[in-house]
Motif scaffolding. Structure first.
Motif, short mmCIF file in Angstrom:
data_model
loop_
_atom_site.label_atom_id
_atom_site.label_comp_id
_atom_site.label_asym_id
_atom_site.label_seq_id
_atom_site.Cartn_x
_atom_site.Cartn_y
_atom_site.Cartn_z
N TYR A 71 0.60 9.65 -3.07
CA TYR A 71 0.18 10.43 -1.90
C TYR A 71 0.98 11.72 -1.80
CZ TYR A 71 -0.10 11.72 3.07
OH TYR A 71 -0.24 12.41 4.26
N ALA A 100 -6.06 2.99 6.55
CA ALA A 100 -6.78 2.33 7.64
C ALA A 100 -6.89 0.83 7.37
CB ALA A 100 -8.17 2.95 7.80
N VAL A 101 -7.16 0.44 6.13
CA VAL A 101 -7.22 -0.98 5.79
C VAL A 101 -5.84 -1.63 5.98
CG1 VAL A 101 -7.53 -2.62 3.89
CG2 VAL A 101 -9.17 -0.75 4.22
N ALA A 127 -3.67 7.36 8.62
CA ALA A 127 -5.02 7.48 8.08
C ALA A 127 -5.73 8.71 8.61
CB ALA A 127 -5.83 6.22 8.43
N GLY A 172 -7.01 8.02 3.25
CA GLY A 172 -7.22 7.66 4.64
C GLY A 172 -7.80 6.26 4.79
N SER A 173 -8.75 5.93 3.94
CA SER A 173 -9.35 4.60 4.00
C SER A 173 -8.33 3.51 3.65
CB SER A 173 -10.54 4.52 3.04
OG SER A 173 -11.56 5.41 3.42
N ALA A 174 -7.49 3.79 2.65
CA ALA A 174 -6.48 2.80 2.26
C ALA A 174 -5.49 2.55 3.38
CB ALA A 174 -5.76 3.28 1.01
N THR A 180 0.84 -1.20 0.00
CA THR A 180 0.00 0.00 0.00
C THR A 180 0.87 1.25 0.00
OG1 THR A 180 -1.85 -1.09 1.12
CG2 THR A 180 -1.74 1.30 1.28
N LEU A 203 -9.86 1.58 -4.03
CA LEU A 203 -10.30 2.12 -2.73
C LEU A 203 -9.95 3.59 -2.60
CD1 LEU A 203 -11.50 1.66 0.08
CD2 LEU A 203 -9.23 0.89 0.84
N ILE A 204 -8.75 3.97 -3.03
CA ILE A 204 -8.34 5.37 -2.96
C ILE A 204 -9.24 6.23 -3.85
CG2 ILE A 204 -6.49 6.99 -3.57
CD1 ILE A 204 -4.51 4.81 -2.70
N ALA A 209 -12.71 6.27 -1.90
CA ALA A 209 -12.84 6.77 -0.52
C ALA A 209 -11.63 7.56 -0.02
CB ALA A 209 -13.11 5.60 0.42
#
Length: 406
Positions: free
Chosen positions: A251, A385-386, A310, A381-383, A243, A374-375, A378
């Motif tokens: 990022y 967090a996963v 996240a 931050g979601s990525a 990730t 996912l990025i 959402a």
């Protein structure tokens, strides 16, 4: 735990007399260099995308398929190479696999077309899988239990080193000599290591079988759940590693608005930190006489850092967290490989390491497209967090103890 206590928990391969120290380090250097050469091709393929598109007229999607071909070949061949290593030894598996990879890459240098190039790249990846199965056995077979963590940590630096070699060498060679020149470069690396392993690698000593063992096949270490749990935990730890490794630069450029060149340089620093963390984690495991305890602590640290990242959003602290996470998320790799090989024993280590590699590479293949989606849906931050959740889950999956080291 004292050295004598650690040795009492060692795998059967530890009971043979250990070789002179200088020979161990030669074997470690050869195993690391062989894996680095293989990784420069398999994981350096993305750096060939501009040349593939310009030389072959491929779309970005088609170029992406070409990039995946070596990994597909590697996944299909890993277990077979592991079984060959267990049966025939490490030296000729290493030399033979690298030699076949060299031949396929030389053929690809003169080939054209999506299908032909894809097949040759897949064959080269399948042949290079021999290194993943055999070089780890070379390292672990030559080192005593109290040095194996450090040795495997050094050997596992080959992945970031291979990516670094590809990042530094492939783009300028492609610019000057096109796709054939870049493919020839990785072919030469593979060919040189095929010759060196054939000349200088010595199969590690194995314990003399008893009369009963001569008549029986080694018992499978997969009769219980312990090895499967280590495989699963290490595969989960690949998710946070890939990730941040695959999307850290995005990022920095999209969220922090860094220039691409500066972002690439910072991520290179993160890969260098990853290499250092792998070595340090291995040394730590030797000092405490355990592979899994340091792995649990490091996975916990990755989970905490991922959760904080996240929540950090676009704040400046996110940059620091990203680079630290890039290093720490790669730190457990050598620990899991060492534990797997020690638990499997000399009769099954090649196959067990192949299964370990298969699980990790499957996760590495699934992670980028899933995280990218996912990025997009959402946000970062979601990525992150996963990724933190996967690290936390790996702690729960790890077995509480293994008889070889903990």
């Amino acid at each position: 735990m004292t050295t004598s206590q650690r040795e009492s928990h060692a795998s059967p391969s530890a009971v043979v007399n250990q070789p002179p120290a200088h020979r161990r380090w030669v074997m470690l250097a050869l195993g690391t260099a062989a894996q680095t050469a293989a990784c420069a091709f398999v994981y350096g393929m993305p750096y060939l995308i501009p040349s593939l598109r310009s030389a072959e007229g491929l779309t970005l999607a088609q170029a992406g398929v070409m990039v995946a071909c070596p990994t597909v070949g590697l996944l299909l061949a890993l277990y077979a190479w592991g079984a060959a290593t267990d049966r025939y030894g490490e030296r000729w598996v290493l030399a033979g696999g690298l030699g076949l990879a060299t031949a396929a890459l030389v053929g690809a240098q003169a080939a054209h077309g999506l299908v032909v190039l894809g097949l040759l790249f897949a064959v080269a990846g399948a042949a290079g899988a021999s290194v993943s199965a055999a070089s780890g056995r070379v390292v672990l077979g030559w080192f005593p239990p109290e040095r194996r963590g450090l040795a495997m940590g050094v050997r596992q630096t080959s992945t970031p080193l291979g990516m670094l070699v590809a990042a530094v060498a492939v783009p300028p060679i492609s610019a000057a000599h096109g796709l054939p020149g870049a493919v020839l470069f990785v072919a030469v690396l593979s060919g040189v290591m095929a010759v060196l392993t054939a000349l200088f690698v010595v199969d590690p000593p194995r314990p003399a079988p008893t009369a009963k063992q001569k008549d029986e096949k080694p018992a499978s270490p997969y009769r219980g759940a312990t090895l499967w749990r280590i495989h699963g935990a290490s595969a989960l730890m690949v998710w946070p590693q890939f990730t941040v490794g695959a999307f850290g630069l995005v990022y920095l450029t999209d969220v922090r608005h860094w220039p691409a060149v500066a972002a690439g340089q910072l991520m290179a620093c993160g890969q260098a930190l990853a290499a250092v963390c792998r070595i340090a984690a291995g040394r730590w495991s030797d000092a405490v006489g355990s592979r899994l305890r340091p792995m649990r602590w490091l996975a916990g640290a990755v989970a905490v850092l991922g959760a904080v990242l996240a929540a950090a959003g676009d704040s400046a602290v996110g940059v620091v967290l990203l680079i630290v996470l890039t290093g720490l998320s790669a730190s457990t790799n050598g620990l899991s490989f060492t534990s797997v090989a020690e638990l499997a024993g000399p009769g099954w280590a090649g196959r067990a390491l192949a299964v370990q590699n298969t699980g990790q590479n499957l996760t590495a293949s699934l992670c980028p497209p899933a995280v990218g989606a996912l990025i997009t849906a959402a946000g970062f931050g979601s990525a992150f967090a996963v990724a933190a959740g996967c690290a936390l889950a790996s702690i729960a999956v790890l077995p509480p103890r293994v008889p070889t080291t903990d």
